[in-house]
Scaffold this active site. Structure first.
Site, PDB file in Angstrom:
ATOM      1  N   CYS A  56       7.106   6.002  44.374  1.00 11.33           N
ATOM      2  CA  CYS A  56       7.783   5.648  43.685  1.00 11.33           C
ATOM      3  C   CYS A  56       8.792   4.860  44.638  1.00 11.33           C
ATOM      4  CB  CYS A  56       9.287   6.587  43.033  1.00 11.33           C
ATOM      5  SG  CYS A  56       8.333   8.311  42.388  1.00 11.33           S
ATOM      6  N   ALA A  57       8.314   2.809  44.571  1.00  8.00           N
ATOM      7  CA  ALA A  57       8.744   2.489  45.152  1.00  8.00           C
ATOM      8  C   ALA A  57      10.546   2.005  45.246  1.00  8.00           C
ATOM      9  CB  ALA A  57       7.720   1.549  45.963  1.00  8.00           C
TER      10      ALA A  57
ATOM     11  N   LYS B 275      12.732   2.123  51.298  1.00 11.99           N
ATOM     12  CA  LYS B 275      11.992   2.410  52.355  1.00 11.99           C
ATOM     13  C   LYS B 275      10.404   2.185  52.615  1.00 11.99           C
ATOM     14  CE  LYS B 275      14.518   6.885  50.423  1.00 11.99           C
ATOM     15  NZ  LYS B 275      15.446   6.451  49.690  1.00 11.99           N
TER      16      LYS B 275
ATOM     17  N   ASP C 170       5.323   1.695  41.615  1.00 16.19           N
ATOM     18  CA  ASP C 170       5.838   1.896  40.266  1.00 16.19           C
ATOM     19  C   ASP C 170       5.805   1.150  38.838  1.00 16.19           C
ATOM     20  OD1 ASP C 170       9.603   1.900  40.714  1.00 16.19           O
ATOM     21  OD2 ASP C 170       8.700   1.670  38.930  1.00 16.19           O
TER      22      ASP C 170
ATOM     23  N   ASP D 107       9.352   9.660  46.214  1.00 10.07           N
ATOM     24  CA  ASP D 107      11.055   9.275  45.986  1.00 10.07           C
ATOM     25  C   ASP D 107      12.024   9.316  44.806  1.00 10.07           C
ATOM     26  OD1 ASP D 107      13.939   8.525  46.374  1.00 10.07           O
ATOM     27  OD2 ASP D 107      14.084   6.660  47.366  1.00 10.07           O
TER      28      ASP D 107
ATOM     29  N   CYS E  86      17.871  11.487  45.299  1.00 10.64           N
ATOM     30  CA  CYS E  86      19.292  11.322  45.761  1.00 10.64           C
ATOM     31  C   CYS E  86      20.053  12.503  45.158  1.00 10.64           C
ATOM     32  CB  CYS E  86      19.516   9.661  46.012  1.00 10.64           C
ATOM     33  SG  CYS E  86      19.657   8.733  44.192  1.00 10.64           S
TER      34      CYS E  86
END
Length: 433
Positions: free
Chosen positions: A243-244, A249, A267, A310, A363
């Site tokens: 999930c760039a 990252k 993505d 992510d 996050c």
């Protein structure tokens, strides 16, 4: 601009954020502010800073204002009144000088608005949700990880956060970057947890810094840097960033791999990947391949030593940077995100090579988006076992994790204790045949 003119501008911006026109419901507050000032060339830099400061102060004060007033919603003008009286501590006389005191300022305060100002001044002992600037039902979701922290844990979620940069080791080291920032007149210091982080102690126009333009530095929160480090990617590895998004990252992983090996950054939205080739070229990262995929698509089964997920989430760990965001999340969307997180993790897992690792990160502060997703996955796929996060931290970063950062096999960074955005990361290793 007069003080009243600045208040009027802040009110207009707040109205555009709180009650946006159709099609702009998800526009971030910073984009609304930028669009407003860009269309008004007469607003100078000093006025822009003052207006922006008032807008952000009001947005961060929204929870307290709603609680103190007993209302379910506030207009931009009402929120400005509450924040000026409560957060800024202006007296009635100071308020009157800004409301109704100039041709370009807002109209004078009415009785209801004076009562609102008095209410926020008199209010004391706000509940956690008001302190943290989020709806009460979301504060209940955060309670398992913040409840023990006391007022400081909730207050940290509504505070302004400094900019943090990551040193790009493909081009520079931290000492060189700190020296370059000093030469540019920027006050900066090393971060406490990430060996590659730099925290700005003063405001700076990042786009104009030579070290940013030359690819020495990347904007990246210290917590995000820790997540990339705990992926434990090394030179020569095959790595999938599932999930760039914008690729922050992936760039960190390329530096950790010393540009040796391969990173496939995927993505489901090509638009989110669009900036990564340009950023990679600036950083000198030559091993990143961008690839748009369909939702749930499996990328090269059993091919990767590391797969980083992510996952899209509430973003609650970074709400200090987006104080409008908690009030835009509803229960239906929250539930949809959790279902998507489980689906994404399950789709990414087959790409892990035997003996390789699957790293799940968000996050988010909420266990429903973190622990629950990992636990459900491990129950469903017995070929993976958890890797203790404390051992990873010590092996990769060479330091002891800060108090409270290790929670079982996962690492959990919280704003009040780690001075980072809120992050969760859990690594799982796939068994060999």
């Amino acid at each position: 601009m007069t003080p009243g003119g600045r208040v009027q501008a802040a009110i207009e911006i707040l109205d555009a954020i709180l009650a946006p026109p159709a099609g702009r419901e998800r526009a971030p507050a910073h984009a609304v502010v930028a669009g407003y000032t860009r269309k008004r060339r007469y607003i100078g830099s000093k006025d822009r800073r003052a207006i922006t400061g008032q807008v952000w102060q009001a947005l961060r004060y929204r929870g307290r204002a709603l609680w103190a007033s007993g209302r379910e919603r506030l207009s931009g003008r009402e929120l400005a009144v509450a924040a000026l009286a409560g957060a800024a501590g202006l007296s009635d006389a100071d308020m009157d000088s800004r409301f109704g005191g100039s041709a370009y300022g807002p109209q004078g305060l009415n009785a209801s608005e004076r009562a609102l100002a008095a209410a926020v001044r008199a209010a004391s002992g706000p509940p956690p949700w008001a302190v943290a600037n989020m709806p009460d039902w979301l504060a209940a979701e955060a309670e398992p990880v913040l409840g023990h922290a006391g007022p400081a844990g909730w207050q940290a979620l509504a505070e302004e956060v400094p900019a943090t940069l990551r040193v790009n080791t493909l081009k520079a080291d931290r000492d060189s970057c700190l020296a370059a920032l000093r030469d540019a007149g920027v006050d900066a210091a090393p971060t406490a947890l990430s060996p590659l982080g730099i925290r700005l102690q003063s405001r700076a126009n990042l786009a104009r810094l030579p070290a940013m333009r030359d690819g020495w530095l990347e904007s990246q929160d210290e917590g995000s840097q820790i997540v990339a480090a705990l992926a434990a990617a090394g030179p020569g590895m095959q790595v999938l960033d599932y999930c760039a998004g914008g690729g922050g990252k992936a760039l960190a992983l390329a530096a950790a791999m010393a540009n040796e090996g391969r990173i496939v950054a995927t993505d489901t939205d090509a638009g989110r990947l669009a900036s990564l080739p340009r950023r990679a070229a600036r950083a000198g990262a030559t091993i990143i391949e961008c690839r748009e995929i369909a939702p749930g698509e499996i990328v090269e089964p059993s091919a990767f030593d590391r797969v980083l997920v992510d996952a899209p989430c509430s973003g609650s760990g970074a709400w200090r940077r987006q104080p409008e965001a908690p009030w835009r999340l509803d229960r239906a969307r929250y539930a949809e995100q959790q279902a998507a997180q489980s689906e994404i993790l399950a789709a990414a897992a087959p790409s892990v090579a035997p003996g390789g690792r699957l790293v799940y990160a968000t996050c988010s502060l909420f266990p429903a988006e973190n622990d629950a997703i990992v636990e459900r996955f491990l129950r469903a796929d017995a070929s993976f076992r958890p890797v203790p996060a404390g051992d990873l931290w010590r092996a990769i970063l060479g330091t002891e994790p800060p108090a409270g950062a290790i929670d079982g096999n996962a690492a959990r960074l919280l704003p009040h204790s780690a001075s980072t955005d809120g992050f969760f990361v859990a690594a799982m290793e796939r068994a060999r045949p």
